[in-house]
Design an enzyme around this catalytic site. Sequence first.
Site, PDB file in Angstrom:
ATOM      1  CG  ASP A  14      25.102  51.910  44.368  1.00 54.24           C
ATOM      2  OD1 ASP A  14      25.441  52.035  45.578  1.00 54.24           O
ATOM      3  OD2 ASP A  14      25.043  52.855  43.684  1.00 54.24           O
ATOM      4  CB  ILE A  15      25.103  45.594  41.876  1.00 54.34           C
ATOM      5  CG1 ILE A  15      25.074  46.488  40.638  1.00 54.34           C
ATOM      6  CG2 ILE A  15      24.807  44.166  41.426  1.00 54.34           C
ATOM      7  CD1 ILE A  15      25.866  46.207  39.291  1.00 54.34           C
TER       8      ILE A  15
END
Length: 379
Positions: free
Chosen positions: A167-168
């Site tokens: 996600d990051i």
Amino acid sequence: MRPLENIKILDLSRVYAAPAGTMILADLGAEVIRIEHPNGSDSMRDWGPFINGESTYYISANRNKKSIILNLKEESDKEVLLDLVKESDVIIDNFKTGDMKKMGLDYENLKQINPCIIQCSVTGFGQTGPLANEPGFDPVIQAMSGLMDVTGHPDGEATKVGVPIADILTSHYVVIGILSALRMRDLTGRGQFIDLALLDVQMSSLANISSAYLNTGFESSRLGNKHNNVAPYQVFECADGPLMFCVGTEDQFRKFCEMVNRREWTLDERFKTNTLRKQNEPVLTAFISEITKTKTRDEWIELLQQFKIPGGRVNTVAEAFQQPQVIARNLIGEMDHPVYGTVKFVKNPLQYSELNISYDSGPPLLGEHTDEILKMNKS
């Protein structure tokens, strides 16, 4: 003046990857308007721990934004969104592939309303392929990409990274993709569609591991805190706890041998080159382990700095935030919110010579700016 202060972004996304990306764009001056369902569509709001009733997880990805409530299954609310599209630059979503089209909000329809609109759709697997319609969450992506298989100790199970790394990383590509599309629009006058998949991002981030496999067929394995290609490059136990040592070059190894009073290692046929050190890593590691236990971490850090060899404590999160370096960089910010109280956060890491990133507002309450935005939209 901020670089994106004339850019308006409609954010229909939820959870972390896309919202964290739009938060970075908001930090750079974009007006980011979260479009949320009246019942609340972002499960991240429900994940603890909480500060005055608000999720600290939600707080981590939503500063500097506004929030309005729209039920996109209602034609009247959909019309409100389409009116906002006419005067916006970007719309971002992370609905499952095909859902935006079902609602008539796919790029082909939106560009009829605003030819300059840029749409970024973030999904687990992208708009094409056999898994296009499947949901994809960060741990699933870590597993499928091979990342988990190379993370953890050799005698342990495959392990996910301690933060939602897929996600990051995807949030960063959200920013890169949108900024690039805005620049291209400057040149062509046209918007475009960005198809961004978590699996694609994580596969592209395998870096040296993917390069080794694709070019030689070599499959990396779990090595704990060791390096696939370099030695000595791992955590060693000191008299008072663990310390990371990174001896990444031949010159650094020579200095390391001098530092630990083992100059003869530079002449040892087993350790003369990095390739040989990696082949004989168990022997070298055993030798070094006996030596590192003789001093405390602070004593070794002083020597590492003297000999210009990279190294650092294995800190807890609390210890990490208490480091003088982190304090000196002024990384921790605070914002006051009428409901949440004082909210602390890690600042945007970008530090410019000609731009001060400002933090104007805390994460918005559900629908906090609905009346304000709808009034402006009607006027």
